[in-house]
Design a protein around this motif. Structure first.
Motif, PDB file in Angstrom:
ATOM      1  N   TRP A 113      -3.836 -16.821   0.943  1.00 52.90           N
ATOM      2  CA  TRP A 113      -5.206 -16.323   1.081  1.00 52.90           C
ATOM      3  C   TRP A 113      -5.311 -14.805   0.941  1.00 52.90           C
ATOM      4  CZ3 TRP A 113      -2.558 -18.968   4.967  1.00 52.90           C
ATOM      5  CH2 TRP A 113      -2.027 -18.181   5.992  1.00 52.90           C
ATOM      6  N   ARG A 114      -4.190 -14.134   0.768  1.00 54.31           N
ATOM      7  CA  ARG A 114      -4.218 -12.693   0.545  1.00 54.31           C
ATOM      8  C   ARG A 114      -4.277 -12.437  -0.958  1.00 54.31           C
ATOM      9  NH1 ARG A 114       0.289 -10.417   4.916  1.00 54.31           N
ATOM     10  NH2 ARG A 114      -1.237  -9.885   6.532  1.00 54.31           N
ATOM     11  N   LEU A 115      -5.388 -11.902  -1.424  1.00 52.90           N
ATOM     12  CA  LEU A 115      -5.631 -11.815  -2.858  1.00 52.90           C
ATOM     13  C   LEU A 115      -5.899 -10.405  -3.374  1.00 52.90           C
ATOM     14  CD1 LEU A 115      -7.979 -14.926  -3.163  1.00 52.90           C
ATOM     15  CD2 LEU A 115      -5.557 -14.818  -3.784  1.00 52.90           C
ATOM     16  N   PHE A 116      -6.091  -9.429  -2.471  1.00 48.87           N
ATOM     17  CA  PHE A 116      -6.553  -8.126  -2.915  1.00 48.87           C
ATOM     18  C   PHE A 116      -5.632  -7.000  -2.445  1.00 48.87           C
ATOM     19  CE2 PHE A 116     -10.231 -10.919  -2.158  1.00 48.87           C
ATOM     20  CZ  PHE A 116     -10.660 -11.057  -3.477  1.00 48.87           C
ATOM     21  N   HIS A 117      -5.753  -5.857  -3.112  1.00 45.47           N
ATOM     22  CA  HIS A 117      -4.993  -4.669  -2.707  1.00 45.47           C
ATOM     23  C   HIS A 117      -5.301  -4.282  -1.266  1.00 45.47           C
ATOM     24  CE1 HIS A 117      -4.185  -3.024  -7.050  1.00 45.47           C
ATOM     25  NE2 HIS A 117      -3.672  -4.217  -6.840  1.00 45.47           N
ATOM     26  N   SER A 118      -6.539  -4.475  -0.869  1.00 37.08           N
ATOM     27  CA  SER A 118      -6.938  -4.115   0.492  1.00 37.08           C
ATOM     28  C   SER A 118      -6.196  -4.950   1.533  1.00 37.08           C
ATOM     29  CB  SER A 118      -8.448  -4.286   0.661  1.00 37.08           C
ATOM     30  OG  SER A 118      -8.837  -5.616   0.344  1.00 37.08           O
ATOM     31  N   ASP A 119      -5.801  -6.185   1.189  1.00 36.96           N
ATOM     32  CA  ASP A 119      -5.014  -7.012   2.111  1.00 36.96           C
ATOM     33  C   ASP A 119      -3.655  -6.380   2.371  1.00 36.96           C
ATOM     34  OD1 ASP A 119      -6.947  -9.081   2.361  1.00 36.96           O
ATOM     35  OD2 ASP A 119      -6.308  -9.927   0.451  1.00 36.96           O
ATOM     36  N   LEU A 120      -3.053  -5.847   1.316  1.00 39.66           N
ATOM     37  CA  LEU A 120      -1.754  -5.198   1.473  1.00 39.66           C
ATOM     38  C   LEU A 120      -1.887  -3.904   2.267  1.00 39.66           C
ATOM     39  CD1 LEU A 120       1.131  -4.929  -0.988  1.00 39.66           C
ATOM     40  CD2 LEU A 120       0.264  -2.824  -0.002  1.00 39.66           C
ATOM     41  N   GLU A 121      -2.910  -3.109   1.987  1.00 38.73           N
ATOM     42  CA  GLU A 121      -3.082  -1.857   2.721  1.00 38.73           C
ATOM     43  C   GLU A 121      -3.294  -2.118   4.213  1.00 38.73           C
ATOM     44  OE1 GLU A 121      -5.969   2.088   3.022  1.00 38.73           O
ATOM     45  OE2 GLU A 121      -5.948   0.895   1.175  1.00 38.73           O
ATOM     46  N   TYR A 152       0.892  -7.006  -9.721  1.00 36.59           N
ATOM     47  CA  TYR A 152      -0.328  -6.696  -8.975  1.00 36.59           C
ATOM     48  C   TYR A 152       0.008  -6.010  -7.653  1.00 36.59           C
ATOM     49  CZ  TYR A 152      -4.832  -7.439  -6.642  1.00 36.59           C
ATOM     50  OH  TYR A 152      -6.023  -7.261  -5.975  1.00 36.59           O
ATOM     51  N   TRP A 153       1.033  -6.509  -6.971  1.00 39.86           N
ATOM     52  CA  TRP A 153       1.412  -5.932  -5.683  1.00 39.86           C
ATOM     53  C   TRP A 153       2.130  -4.590  -5.858  1.00 39.86           C
ATOM     54  CZ3 TRP A 153      -1.569  -8.054  -2.519  1.00 39.86           C
ATOM     55  CH2 TRP A 153      -1.842  -9.437  -2.538  1.00 39.86           C
ATOM     56  N   VAL A 154       2.871  -4.429  -6.960  1.00 35.82           N
ATOM     57  CA  VAL A 154       3.486  -3.128  -7.232  1.00 35.82           C
ATOM     58  C   VAL A 154       2.395  -2.082  -7.442  1.00 35.82           C
ATOM     59  CG1 VAL A 154       4.990  -1.817  -8.778  1.00 35.82           C
ATOM     60  CG2 VAL A 154       5.525  -4.213  -8.270  1.00 35.82           C
ATOM     61  N   GLU A 155       1.367  -2.432  -8.186  1.00 32.35           N
ATOM     62  CA  GLU A 155       0.247  -1.502  -8.396  1.00 32.35           C
ATOM     63  C   GLU A 155      -0.425  -1.153  -7.074  1.00 32.35           C
ATOM     64  OE1 GLU A 155      -3.998  -1.160 -10.839  1.00 32.35           O
ATOM     65  OE2 GLU A 155      -2.974  -3.096 -10.673  1.00 32.35           O
ATOM     66  N   ALA A 156      -0.570  -2.143  -6.192  1.00 35.25           N
ATOM     67  CA  ALA A 156      -1.210  -1.890  -4.896  1.00 35.25           C
ATOM     68  C   ALA A 156      -0.419  -0.878  -4.071  1.00 35.25           C
ATOM     69  CB  ALA A 156      -1.342  -3.202  -4.123  1.00 35.25           C
ATOM     70  N   LEU A 157       0.909  -0.932  -4.193  1.00 32.57           N
ATOM     71  CA  LEU A 157       1.747  -0.022  -3.410  1.00 32.57           C
ATOM     72  C   LEU A 157       1.723   1.400  -3.952  1.00 32.57           C
ATOM     73  CD1 LEU A 157       4.823  -2.286  -2.610  1.00 32.57           C
ATOM     74  CD2 LEU A 157       3.211  -1.299  -0.978  1.00 32.57           C
ATOM     75  N   ARG A 158       1.275   1.582  -5.195  1.00 36.11           N
ATOM     76  CA  ARG A 158       1.186   2.944  -5.748  1.00 36.11           C
ATOM     77  C   ARG A 158       0.357   3.850  -4.842  1.00 36.11           C
ATOM     78  NH1 ARG A 158      -1.532   3.710 -11.556  1.00 36.11           N
ATOM     79  NH2 ARG A 158      -2.971   2.217 -10.624  1.00 36.11           N
ATOM     80  N   ASP A 159      -0.733   3.321  -4.320  1.00 33.39           N
ATOM     81  CA  ASP A 159      -1.637   4.142  -3.523  1.00 33.39           C
ATOM     82  C   ASP A 159      -1.180   4.292  -2.074  1.00 33.39           C
ATOM     83  OD1 ASP A 159      -3.312   4.295  -5.792  1.00 33.39           O
ATOM     84  OD2 ASP A 159      -4.068   2.300  -5.321  1.00 33.39           O
ATOM     85  N   MET A 160      -0.088   3.602  -1.707  1.00 33.40           N
ATOM     86  CA  MET A 160       0.464   3.728  -0.354  1.00 33.40           C
ATOM     87  C   MET A 160       1.579   4.760  -0.292  1.00 33.40           C
ATOM     88  SD  MET A 160      -1.350   1.419   1.155  1.00 33.40           S
ATOM     89  CE  MET A 160      -2.622   1.753  -0.060  1.00 33.40           C
ATOM     90  N   LEU A 161       1.950   5.350  -1.437  1.00 33.99           N
ATOM     91  CA  LEU A 161       3.132   6.211  -1.504  1.00 33.99           C
ATOM     92  C   LEU A 161       2.976   7.526  -0.759  1.00 33.99           C
ATOM     93  CD1 LEU A 161       4.363   5.776  -5.173  1.00 33.99           C
ATOM     94  CD2 LEU A 161       5.566   5.092  -3.113  1.00 33.99           C
ATOM     95  N   GLN A 162       4.098   8.266  -0.769  1.00 34.23           N
ATOM     96  CA  GLN A 162       4.151   9.582  -0.136  1.00 34.23           C
ATOM     97  C   GLN A 162       2.989  10.463  -0.559  1.00 34.23           C
ATOM     98  OE1 GLN A 162       6.232  10.982   2.086  1.00 34.23           O
ATOM     99  NE2 GLN A 162       5.159  12.924   1.960  1.00 34.23           N
ATOM    100  N   LYS A 163       2.356  11.108   0.387  1.00 36.27           N
ATOM    101  CA  LYS A 163       1.210  11.962   0.108  1.00 36.27           C
ATOM    102  C   LYS A 163       1.548  13.054  -0.900  1.00 36.27           C
ATOM    103  CE  LYS A 163      -1.399  11.464   4.398  1.00 36.27           C
ATOM    104  NZ  LYS A 163      -1.930  12.170   5.581  1.00 36.27           N
TER     105      LYS A 163
END
Length: 437
Positions: A113-121, A152-163
């Motif tokens: 049921w987790r389908l979006f980047h926001s779920d990972l964040e 898809y999940w690799v792309e989602a993690l791009r925005d979680m990286l080191q500031k």
């Protein structure tokens, strides 16, 4: 150092995150350099952990603290956990007992049921909260099995990286977006919509909005050629779990595209499955791409130890998952025991050292301080090349990487349901052990 970086000649020098931290800001490549990883699957504290996950009940807080002390005294400080272990109560205990005195790696469970980047964040932020940290050094995708592709999940993690950092384009600047609609009559509406997207959505959604604007004739101007947003600084690198060779290649390719360093692949790797074709292909791929292999169940949950009784064999989960017959272990166990006597080590220490000789990091789970002491006994010595080859020859070929999609999806879904149930029990107050005073 747990994590080491390499850099191109023209790149800036590494900058420490904190003066006392062994981690550094990544510029091109990050490499995992540890001898051993401590697993905390059995550190959950809910009723389900007590009655079903751990056959001997929940580990006490005192025992967990003693395990931490044993590993710390040996210089082993990398702990593996997951949001799914005890519904997050394992993460809570790790954060509570260790604080800033260890390095953490935890996992995102891609529930159906987790389908979006926001779920990972959301999952990353909750794990940070439970671990009591602002940034997770290594964040793993717990399984590649999902409706969404692994990219898809690799792309989602791009925005979680080191500031302020992009491993492909270097330090970032916050991009400014200006919409210039083709139809001037709708300019106010179009500009407001894009700004609203920019202010309240994640970076991936903004990028999709920009692409759509180009498609429908709404030019977008930004202040750098490679448009990207300021990173959120929640993770430092990405890891994989249960991925075969093809999935590792896809993840690394996506990581290069999106600027996400993939540093490890956590899989079942032991003398029970070493001679399987799938495992060899995965290991060769990881070695070629610079992805470190982390071996979970390196002693087969007791199958490669001295204390394998009839009762323990009957309840061994690894044997059931790999569909092992006890007679298949006879020759392998005999050789491991022979080498244990030769080196004056335990069978478990021989099996763990064998992993190390193959440039694989063993992940060990312990319930008692004695098990922790036995685990660190695999360090500081080496099996001879001849003895490693002898073990290679008698190793089995029971790989878990060739399981069909439906079977793996079933286990991921079941695990996700258990995670949610444990989390609810923890919310109700049934997820605690007595803390150390």
């Amino acid at each position: 150092l747990p994590l080491r970086t390499s850099q191109a000649s023209m790149e800036p020098k590494n900058t420490p995150i904190h003066p006392s931290s062994p981690l550094s800001i990544l510029y091109r490549k990050i490499e995992l350099k540890v001898p051993l990883v401590i697993g905390t699957l059995q550190w959950g504290t809910t009723v389900i952990d007590d009655k079903f996950i751990n056959s001997k009940g929940v580990i006490t807080e005192k025992a967990a603290q003693q395990i931490v002390e044993e590993f710390s005294s040996a210089g082993v400080t990398l702990y593996d956990t997951a949001e799914g272990y005890g519904g997050g109560t394992s993460e809570k205990r790790v954060g509570r007992l260790l604080g800033k005195n260890a390095i953490f790696m935890t996992k995102f469970l891609p529930a159906p049921w987790r389908l979006f980047h926001s779920d990972l964040e959301w999952a990353v932020r909750q794990s940070c909260k439970r671990l009591q940290v602002q940034q997770i050094p290594i964040y793993l995708l717990h399984s590649p099995v999902h409706w969404r592709e692994i990219e898809y999940w690799v792309e989602a993690l791009r925005d979680m990286l080191q500031k302020g950092f992009d491993s492909k384009h270097g330090p970032l600047e916050l991009a400014s977006i200006v919409a210039v609609p083709r139809n001037t009559e709708s300019s106010g509406k179009a500009l407001f919509s894009l700004q609203f997207f920019f202010l309240f959505s994640n970076a991936a959604q903004v990028r999709r909005a920009v692409t759509a604007g180009e498609k429908f004739g709404v030019p977008v101007v930004c202040n750098q050629v490679h448009f990207s947003l300021l990173k959120k600084g929640l993770i430092l690198s990405m890891g994989l779990s249960n991925c075969n060779a093809a999935q590792v290649r896809r993840a690394v390719t996506a990581g290069e595209k999106f600027g996400v360093p993939v540093v490890c692949n956590q899989v079942h790797f032991s003398l029970l499955d070493y001679n399987s074709k799938e495992l060899h292909e995965m290991k060769e791929t990881c070695d070629k791409l610079g992805v470190k292999v982390i071996a979970f169940s390196p002693i087969g949950q007791g199958l490669l130890t001295e204390g394998l009784s009839d009762e323990k064999w009957a309840s061994n989960k690894a044997a059931k998952i790999m569909r092992l017959k006890r007679e298949e272990l006879t020759r392998l166990r005999a050789v491991v025991l022979e080498l244990a006597q030769k080196y004056k080590k335990s069978m478990a220490q021989v099996a763990l050292n064998w992993c190390i000789q193959h440039d694989v990091i063993p992940l060990v789970g312990c319930r008692t301080p004695q098990q922790a002491r036995d685990s660190v006994g695999c360090l500081g010595w080496s099996l001879s090349i001849e003895d490693v080859k002898k073990l290679d020859e008698v190793a089995l070929d029971k790989s878990t990487l060739d399981s069909p999609f439906w079977r793996r999806m079933f286990f991921v879904s079941l695990f996700a349901i258990v995670m949610v149930t444990c989390r609810f029990l923890d919310f109700l107050g049934f997820g605690s052990v007595v803390p150390i005073k």
